[in-house]
Design an enzyme around this catalytic site. Structure first.
Site, mmCIF file in Angstrom:
data_model
loop_
_atom_site.group_PDB
_atom_site.id
_atom_site.type_symbol
_atom_site.label_atom_id
_atom_site.label_comp_id
_atom_site.label_asym_id
_atom_site.label_seq_id
_atom_site.Cartn_x
_atom_site.Cartn_y
_atom_site.Cartn_z
ATOM 1 N N SER A 124 0.853 -1.185 0.000
ATOM 2 C CA SER A 124 0.000 0.000 0.000
ATOM 3 C C SER A 124 0.892 1.238 0.000
ATOM 4 O O SER A 124 1.971 1.224 -0.592
ATOM 5 C CB SER A 124 -0.926 -0.029 1.217
ATOM 6 O OG SER A 124 -1.753 1.120 1.250
ATOM 7 N N TYR A 171 -5.635 7.179 -6.841
ATOM 8 C CA TYR A 171 -4.482 6.424 -6.350
ATOM 9 C C TYR A 171 -4.576 6.267 -4.833
ATOM 10 O O TYR A 171 -4.301 5.195 -4.279
ATOM 11 C CB TYR A 171 -3.185 7.143 -6.742
ATOM 12 C CG TYR A 171 -1.926 6.384 -6.379
ATOM 13 C CD1 TYR A 171 -1.657 5.142 -6.958
ATOM 14 C CD2 TYR A 171 -1.014 6.902 -5.470
ATOM 15 C CE1 TYR A 171 -0.505 4.440 -6.622
ATOM 16 C CE2 TYR A 171 0.147 6.210 -5.142
ATOM 17 C CZ TYR A 171 0.397 4.980 -5.723
ATOM 18 O OH TYR A 171 1.530 4.288 -5.383
ATOM 19 N N LYS A 201 -4.807 2.704 -2.710
ATOM 20 C CA LYS A 201 -3.923 2.307 -1.615
ATOM 21 C C LYS A 201 -4.717 2.046 -0.328
ATOM 22 O O LYS A 201 -4.334 1.209 0.493
ATOM 23 C CB LYS A 201 -2.868 3.386 -1.388
ATOM 24 C CG LYS A 201 -1.924 3.604 -2.573
ATOM 25 C CD LYS A 201 -0.991 2.421 -2.802
ATOM 26 C CE LYS A 201 -1.391 1.464 -3.852
ATOM 27 N NZ LYS A 201 -0.464 0.326 -4.033
#
Length: 322
Positions: free
Chosen positions: A165, A194, A198
């Protein structure tokens, strides 16, 4: 044996050497292993001791470069390339079927591959490409490989799944659950999506740990900031200049704590093999140690993790069984 204390400066090489006996005899699959990336560096240090390292990529030419480089540096390494396009469910199924046909078992799956942005783009399955690469593709791949992972269990070993992550999960409000199945272009923002991707990595790891009931150890992690291929892509530079990670000319800002490639891959290798993590499944790692306090509330919420899991099962058309 007393184990060393890992820190921000620990390298993947050091972690692998520390747990060489733990790695020995293991079969490991790492997604996203292009040269000049932390997936490749993790594969490199693990290949020195493992029985088998499966490296993946969607581009056959780049995957071959990684395979050749690994075999050149470590002539005795058993490295096997696998074409894997996480943006296509059909491609994921094909790759999983290939792995499931291997004679070897599978002890560790490292979901490292990333799609770091760009313009709004739908996959062949009608999903946003960043989320497909981070969540939907890995979810289906992990589900299809789960029986093989579970088969590697023994009285002394529990299989592990690792999700790479990022601290970037903190930079947004979390996963927009209502926009997953039918993503809207007007809701898209490269950096924001994005961040969501994550966040999904962390939620997936914690829920996999919970639902498997201890049969699979799952971990997520922040690798640190590393000047990889992804950071150097044009579509990422503006975002990273805005937050001060890069200078206006695209070079690393010396005021920002960048890691070397070896340091960047260290937390991945820790999550995969550190025996001290056995009773901490579902945890988030930072600088090679458990750092659950650094997970943003939206990425630590168990209800959100459950909802994301259920929505993802519907989207991929598969239900996990343990």
């Amino acid at each position: 044996m007393s184990l060393p204390t890992f820190s921000v400066s620990t390298t993947a090489e050091e972690v692998a050497a520390t747990f060489a006996e733990e790695i020995r005899g293991k079969n490991v699959l790492i997604t996203g292993t292009s040269l000049n990336g932390i997936g490749y560096e993790a594969a490199r240090v693990i290949a020195k001791y493992a029985n088998l390292v499966i490296i993946t990529g969607y581009n056959a030419e780049r995957l071959k470069l990684s395979e050749e480089a690994l075999k050149k540096e470590i002539p005795g390494a058993n490295v096997r390339p696998l074409i894997l396009d996480l943006t296509s469910f059909a491609a994921v199924r094909k790759a999983a079927a290939e792995v499931n046909a291997y004679a070897e078992s599978l002890h560790v799956l490292i979901n490292n591959a990333v799609n770091s942005g760009g313009d709004f783009k739908l996959t062949v399955d009608g999903l946003e490409s960043q989320m497909a690469t981070a969540q939907f593709g890995p979810f289906l791949f992990t589900k299809l490989l789960a029986p093989k992972l579970l088969a590697s269990s023994s009285a002394t070993y529990t299989p592990r799944v690792v999700f790479v992550s990022s601290e970037v999960h903190m930079w947004g409000p979390g996963v927009d659950l209502d926009n997953l199945a039918h993503p809207k272009a007007e809701k898209y923002n490269s950096a924001g999506t994005y961040s969501q991707a994550k966040s999904a990595n962390i939620l997936f790891a914690s829920e996999l740990s919970r639902r498997s009931g201890g049969k699979i150890k799952a971990y997520s992690l922040h690798p640190g900031t590393i000047y990889t291929n992804g950071l150097q892509k044009e579509h990422n530079k503006a975002d990273l200049v805005n937050v001060g990670v890069l200078n206006p000319d695209g070079t690393p800002n010396s005021k920002f704590p960048f890691k070397t490639m070896g340091q960047g891959a260290a937390t991945t290798v820790t999550a995969a093999f550190d025996t001290r993590l056995e009773d901490q499944s579902g945890s988030f790692l930072w600088d090679c140690v458990v750092a659950n306090e650094k997970v943003a509330p939206h990425s630590a919420d168990p209800e959100t993790a459950k909802k994301l899991w259920d929505i993802t099962e519907e989207i991929v058309g598969e239900k996990f069984t343990f």
